[in-house]
Design an enzyme around this catalytic site. Structure first.
Site, mmCIF file in Angstrom:
data_model
loop_
_atom_site.group_PDB
_atom_site.id
_atom_site.type_symbol
_atom_site.label_atom_id
_atom_site.label_comp_id
_atom_site.label_asym_id
_atom_site.label_seq_id
_atom_site.Cartn_x
_atom_site.Cartn_y
_atom_site.Cartn_z
ATOM 1 N N ASN A 6 0.900 -0.993 0.194
ATOM 2 C CA ASN A 6 0.008 0.134 -0.121
ATOM 3 C C ASN A 6 0.829 1.063 0.007
ATOM 4 O O ASN A 6 1.719 1.540 1.012
ATOM 5 C CB ASN A 6 -0.861 0.108 1.184
ATOM 6 C CG ASN A 6 -1.782 1.291 1.241
ATOM 7 O OD1 ASN A 6 -1.803 2.056 0.338
ATOM 8 N ND2 ASN A 6 -2.949 1.255 2.098
ATOM 9 N N ARG A 20 -2.342 -2.110 -3.605
ATOM 10 C CA ARG A 20 -3.483 -1.583 -3.478
ATOM 11 C C ARG A 20 -3.438 -0.505 -4.433
ATOM 12 O O ARG A 20 -2.597 0.547 -4.340
ATOM 13 C CB ARG A 20 -3.617 -0.957 -1.862
ATOM 14 C CG ARG A 20 -4.891 -0.228 -1.739
ATOM 15 C CD ARG A 20 -5.000 0.600 -0.500
ATOM 16 N NE ARG A 20 -6.144 1.151 -0.243
ATOM 17 C CZ ARG A 20 -6.647 2.170 0.458
ATOM 18 N NH1 ARG A 20 -5.332 2.803 0.977
ATOM 19 N NH2 ARG A 20 -7.618 2.721 0.667
ATOM 20 N N HIS A 47 -12.816 1.503 -0.028
ATOM 21 C CA HIS A 47 -12.659 0.313 1.214
ATOM 22 C C HIS A 47 -13.127 -0.739 0.347
ATOM 23 O O HIS A 47 -13.936 -1.799 1.190
ATOM 24 C CB HIS A 47 -13.382 0.809 2.191
ATOM 25 C CG HIS A 47 -12.977 1.846 3.139
ATOM 26 N ND1 HIS A 47 -13.828 2.777 3.703
ATOM 27 C CD2 HIS A 47 -11.775 2.414 3.426
ATOM 28 C CE1 HIS A 47 -13.189 3.799 4.273
ATOM 29 N NE2 HIS A 47 -11.870 3.535 4.273
ATOM 30 N N ARG A 74 -13.250 13.804 8.190
ATOM 31 C CA ARG A 74 -14.030 14.320 6.926
ATOM 32 C C ARG A 74 -15.441 14.608 7.413
ATOM 33 O O ARG A 74 -15.968 14.050 8.369
ATOM 34 C CB ARG A 74 -14.130 13.176 6.007
ATOM 35 C CG ARG A 74 -12.477 12.700 5.410
ATOM 36 C CD ARG A 74 -12.996 12.032 4.028
ATOM 37 N NE ARG A 74 -11.557 11.527 3.709
ATOM 38 C CZ ARG A 74 -11.009 10.264 3.774
ATOM 39 N NH1 ARG A 74 -11.797 9.320 4.062
ATOM 40 N NH2 ARG A 74 -9.690 10.050 3.368
ATOM 41 N N GLU A 77 -7.325 -6.249 4.839
ATOM 42 C CA GLU A 77 -7.020 -5.747 3.525
ATOM 43 C C GLU A 77 -5.784 -6.497 3.016
ATOM 44 O O GLU A 77 -6.069 -6.877 1.513
ATOM 45 C CB GLU A 77 -7.154 -4.282 3.393
ATOM 46 C CG GLU A 77 -8.223 -3.542 3.547
ATOM 47 C CD GLU A 77 -8.382 -2.108 4.001
ATOM 48 O OE1 GLU A 77 -8.103 -1.792 5.145
ATOM 49 O OE2 GLU A 77 -8.630 -1.480 2.950
#
Ligand code: AMP
Length: 392
Positions: A7, A88, A177, A236, A378
């Site tokens: 990642n 990713r 996601h 956010r 993940e």
């Protein structure tokens, strides 16, 4: 067979080496502050973290260090021990409806989506290019955050904006996601022993999104063109009236880009509470009687419940709600308040079970809709994708 899951961010590179198909983690590590003289490279050797601080000016050097580290610590004996690398990639647009073996053409296609993910895709490409240079003989696979959501119907992914915006610029909901929602929903389907299960996955971390999964497919999700849409998160805002942009831009003499930056980095838990983006601080201060901390929490609970209700209606029912990621896995208060907010759907929480950690059921025997904690992974999902794509 050893598979690496990568990642890459703009100044960081996270990796995990997994033995597949057993999914055992052989090692993991992180390069931070790439581009600086005092960058950090850390790698786990026999469970102990080994850290080196040195100049790492670009991703190419970072990848060379990772490879050197793996050899030096005898985690691998030769580069041929690594059979595949999974990267990713945040935005796959409408081009990538599946993971894909990386070629020069694929890199160009990912680059063509940079406008849709200017903060993420360029960094992902930098990581890909560095690994392709360091390990040219090894198969590299791109695994996109968006592909799991490519099964959404038009009515779920289209905005009610001028249609030409979609045709000319790809303005629509993509969702993110995806590897996490896929990993968790596959596990939930196993636990429920029902491939047709209707699920709502609550991925609640510093970034947070919900996903409606019907029969193993994503049918709706809360993030949109970018990860800013949906429920409020650590920093956010989630959904707001876009007119706020104009108002704040006028009043504070800021550009749209500056206001957008505040909606991404200074809103959510942090913005409302004025304390922190971390749910642990929010919950502690809320329990100490801080009004704004409580408000940050209750806004988030309401918005999560709103989505669960709308997904229940959209799917025509619901078998289970799943909690995952940092907050979903570790904050019993958040799970309890969400489940309480949707109890009208027939959810009955088991408060004792909800206090425990790890994968398990947290609703009572009588609960019509079940709820589970399922830790996400993940990296494992990326490694599984490399195996699957390699075998195609
Ligand atoms: P993630 O983005 O999935 O790594 O989640 C990170 C967030 O999870 C942090 O910002 C915290 O808000 C939250 N978190 C992590 N550990 C805990 C914990 N033990 N209790 C409550 N929240 C936690």
């Amino acid at each position: 067979m050893k598979i690496m899951a990568v990642n890459a961010g703009s100044s960081s590179l996270k990796f995990q080496l997994l033995e597949m198909p057993s999914e055992e983690v052989i090692t993991s590590g992180l390069v931070e502050r790439i581009g600086y003289y005092n960058a950090n490279f850390s790698i786990k050797v026999n469970g102990e973290k080994v850290v080196v601080t040195k100049e790492i000016l670009d991703h190419k050097v970072a990848v060379e260090l990772v490879v050197e580290g793996l050899l030096k610590h005898h985690i691998i004996e030769s580069l041929d021990d690594i059979k595949g690398v999974g990267h990713r990639v945040v935005q796959g647009g409408e081009i990538f409806k599946d993971s894909v073996i990386i070629t020069d053409e694929v890199v160009d296609q990912i680059r063509s989506l940079n406008d849709l993910a200017p903060l993420h895709n360029p960094a992902n490409i930098t990581g890909i290019e560095a690994f392709r240079k360091a390990l040219p003989q090894i198969i590299q696979v791109a695994v996109f955050d968006t592909t799991f959501h490519q099964t959404m119907e038009e009515d779920a992914y289209m905005y009610a904006t001028p249609y030409e915006w979609y045709v000319k610029y790809g303005v629509r909901k993509y969702g993110f996601h995806g590897t996490s929602h896929q990993f968790v929903s596959e596990r939930a389907i196993q636990l429920l022993d029902n491939p047709k299960a209707k699920l709502v996955i609550c991925h609640l971390g510093n970034g947070a999104s919900l996903c409606a999964v019907d029969g193993g497919k994503s049918v709706d999700t809360s993030m949109g063109l970018t990860p800013l849409e949906g429920i409020p998160m650590g920093t956010r805002s989630g959904n707001i009236d876009p007119s706020v942009l104009m108002l704040i831009s006028d009043k504070e003499d800021k550009t749209f880009a500056q206001v957008l930056d505040e909606l991404n980095k200074k809103s959510g838990y942090l913005g409302v509470s004025g304390i922190s983006n971390d749910s642990r601080d929010i919950i502690r201060e809320m329990e100490n009687g801080n009004h704004r901390a409580k408000l940050a929490h209750t806004i988030q609970i309401k918005r999560i419940a709103d989505y669960i209700g709308s997904y229940y209606v959209y799917m025509g029912g619901l078998d289970a709600i799943i909690f995952t990621a940092g907050i979903g896995e570790n904050a019993p208060e958040v799970r309890a308040h969400v489940l309480d907010a949707v109890k009208v759907l027939g959810v009955e929480i088991d408060h004792e079970e909800n206090k425990k950690r790890g994968e398990h059921l947290i609703t009572t025997k009588n609960s019509k809709v079940k709820a589970y904690i399922i830790p996400t992974n993940e990296e494992v999902m990326i490694a599984r994708e490399v195996l699957r794509i390699e075998k195609l």
